[in-house]
Design an enzyme around this catalytic site. Structure first.
Site, short mmCIF file in Angstrom:
data_model
loop_
_atom_site.label_atom_id
_atom_site.label_comp_id
_atom_site.label_asym_id
_atom_site.label_seq_id
_atom_site.Cartn_x
_atom_site.Cartn_y
_atom_site.Cartn_z
N CYS A 41 35.91 43.67 34.51
CA CYS A 41 37.12 43.41 34.65
C CYS A 41 37.54 42.51 33.51
O CYS A 41 38.77 42.39 33.07
CB CYS A 41 37.72 42.95 36.07
SG CYS A 41 36.45 41.79 36.48
N GLU B 23 40.22 39.04 43.45
CA GLU B 23 39.77 38.94 41.83
C GLU B 23 40.07 40.70 41.79
O GLU B 23 39.39 41.39 41.84
CB GLU B 23 38.63 38.63 41.80
CG GLU B 23 38.35 37.99 40.16
CD GLU B 23 37.87 39.28 39.37
OE1 GLU B 23 38.63 40.01 39.10
OE2 GLU B 23 36.63 38.84 39.03
#
Ligand code: ADP
Length: 481
Positions: free
Chosen positions: A286, A252
């Site tokens: 993010c 990720e």
């Protein structure tokens, strides 16, 4: 100040807290708001990391039943909720985010343990119906083995919970390496797990030189999966290092989320959603919007709606409940945000909210004024890179095709948001967006019940949902005469 749940802030190898030794290096954890030292955590030497991997490997011989895994997961979820205030306090002290965000993070993290406890039936042996080729076929979901989990500092417990809960549900044994800046919440979780009577040899916690630990995890043959959340650069390095051992990876990585606002959108609602999404953890997430792409017909009106909300935000230490935004994690983070803003202004952007940032006193106290910029263009650094700070850059576009092309014009593909009143048009746009997570008329982030992950250079693999559990399973097909 003594932190709750942290009488002993150290690493845990093969079921034992590693006792301190004056000669071994330590990592100093400080409060990013005040610079106050919080703990000095022992570093794991290479030998200790290998010992942790081997302990995890040996523990695989005792495969926990699905019922046992369910008990562990539910127990952890309950303990996290019971100790929510303590966990939130540790998160806020080591990460800097406002205490109320720490509470939400603790609840969110508990949700992953609770959710995966409900998914275990999917791991029962599945018989294929009837006879195929005159034989009996069944499919099993085996634990993948020892898994290495590497987590970042922006959500010290949630990023770990996504991985750990799934790995535990799959029956894996783990070696966890939290971020050096925020290891204390993970250590607190280990205390809770120990208190619940979990077999701690399965759950190893290391800290130290990240490059060395990363390399050991990638190269040790017992480690079958590396699950990593962090920067794209480190993700790439993990791919390279684990190629020889043909390991599975779940990555990720960074994002560069666009938020597209069309003229038929409910503008005040879009502004509320954007501000809530953008300033969480001071913009250091993010999934937070990195570029606001607004149709030129509503650009001025939308900028003003956003500005009036941002002007109300209060910046200061996360421990003061009246503050909305805490400090940035460190000086390097602060300097990056300052560079993005100053470069944009030098190239023609206009700052409609936000003072000139004050130089921090050191590697702490990096409070950045919430900022709104208009007249931003796609070529500016602030549009091309993930800013990771409390800044909203507004870019305008003229046609839907141009908006989509701007949104997709990044190697990242994690999250995107779209605000429009036209449901049919929304579906057509979503189909053209290359992002793993899309919010339509909402800027909500992930939830434990649904898979989350990136496209393109934001990585691969999914966390949350049944998909997140299967990341940690090996599928074994058995054919019987
Ligand atoms: P950030 O810039 O957000 O800190 P990083 O990718 O550097 O992102 O950090 C995310 C996690 O990756 C942290 O736990 C960090 O210690 C770890 N890390 C950093 N470098 C490496 C590496 N070379 N190998 C493995 N893990 C690493």
């Amino acid at each position: 100040m003594a932190l709750p749940l942290l009488d002993n802030a150290t690493i845990s190898i093969a079921g034992c807290w590693v006792s301190s030794s004056a000669n071994e290096p330590r990592i100093a954890v400080v409060d990013p708001a005040s610079g106050e030292p919080l703990a000095r955590v022992l570093c794991a030497t290479a030998d200790l990391v290998i010992k942790g991997i081997e302990a995890a490997e040996q523990s695989l011989a005792d495969e926990p039943s699905l019922a046992e895994r369910r008990r562990w997961l539910v127990g952890i979820a309950e303990a996290m909720v019971t100790h929510r205030e303590a966990i939130a306090t540790i998160i806020t002290r080591e990460n800097g985010k406002p205490l109320r965000e720490g509470r939400v993070e603790a609840e969110y993290a508990a949700g992953f343990f609770r959710f995966f406890a409900t998914q275990l039936d999917h791991l029962e042996t599945q018989k294929r119906p009837g006879e195929l080729k005159g034989l009996h076929w069944s499919v099993r979901h085996r634990p993948a083995g020892v898994v290495g989990l590497i987590t970042p500092w922006n959500f010290p417990i949630a990023m770990l919970a996504k991985k750990l809960a799934a790995a535990m549900a799959a029956g894996c044994a783990v070696v966890v390496k939290p971020a050096e800046l925020t290891p204390l919440t993970t250590i607190a979780l280990w205390h809770l797990m120990e208190g619940l009577g979990l077999p701690m040899k399965r759950f190893n916690l290391v800290l130290g030189n990240p490059a060395e630990i990363g390399r050991i995890l990638c190269e040790h043959p017992a480690v079958r999966i590396i699950s990593f959340t962090g920067s794209t650069g480190v993700g790439r390095k993990l791919i390279e290092q684990s190629a020889a051992g043909v390991k599975r990876l779940s990555l990720e990585l960074g994002g560069n989320a666009p938020c597209i606002v069309l003229p038929d959108a409910d503008l005040p609602k879009a502004a509320d959603a954007l501000v809530a999404n953008k300033f969480r953890c001071a913009g250091q997430t993010c999934v937070c919007t990195n570029r606001v792409l607004v149709h030129r017909d509503v650009a001025d009106a939308f900028a003003e709606l956003v500005a009036e909300r941002v002007r109300k935000l209060k910046v200061g230490t996360g421990m003061d409940e009246s503050n909305d935004i805490g400090p940035l994690i460190n000086r390097a983070g602060f300097d990056k945000v300052a560079r993005h803003v100053s470069e944009a202004i030098a190239a023609g952007a206009r700052r409609i909210v936000g003072d000139e940032p004050k130089t921090p006193p050191g590697d702490y106290g990096c409070f950045f004024p919430p900022t709104v910029l208009t007249h931003v263009t796609p070529d500016m650094l602030i549009s091309r890179e993930e800013t990771f700070g409390p800044v909203i850059p507004i870019i305008t576009f003229s046609t839907i095709d141009e908006g989509i092309s701007l949104a997709n014009g990044t190697p990242a593909g994690l999250a995107a948001y779209l605000f429009t009143g036209d449901a049919k048009q929304a579906e057509a746009i979503i189909a053209r967006l290359h992002f793993g997570h899309v919010g339509l008329n909402t800027a909500a982030g992930p939830t434990p019940e649904a898979p989350f992950g990136g496209m393109k250079q934001s990585g691969f693999g999914r966390e949350g949902g049944l998909e997140g559990l299967l990341e940690f399973c090996e599928v074994q097909t058995v054919v019987r005469a």
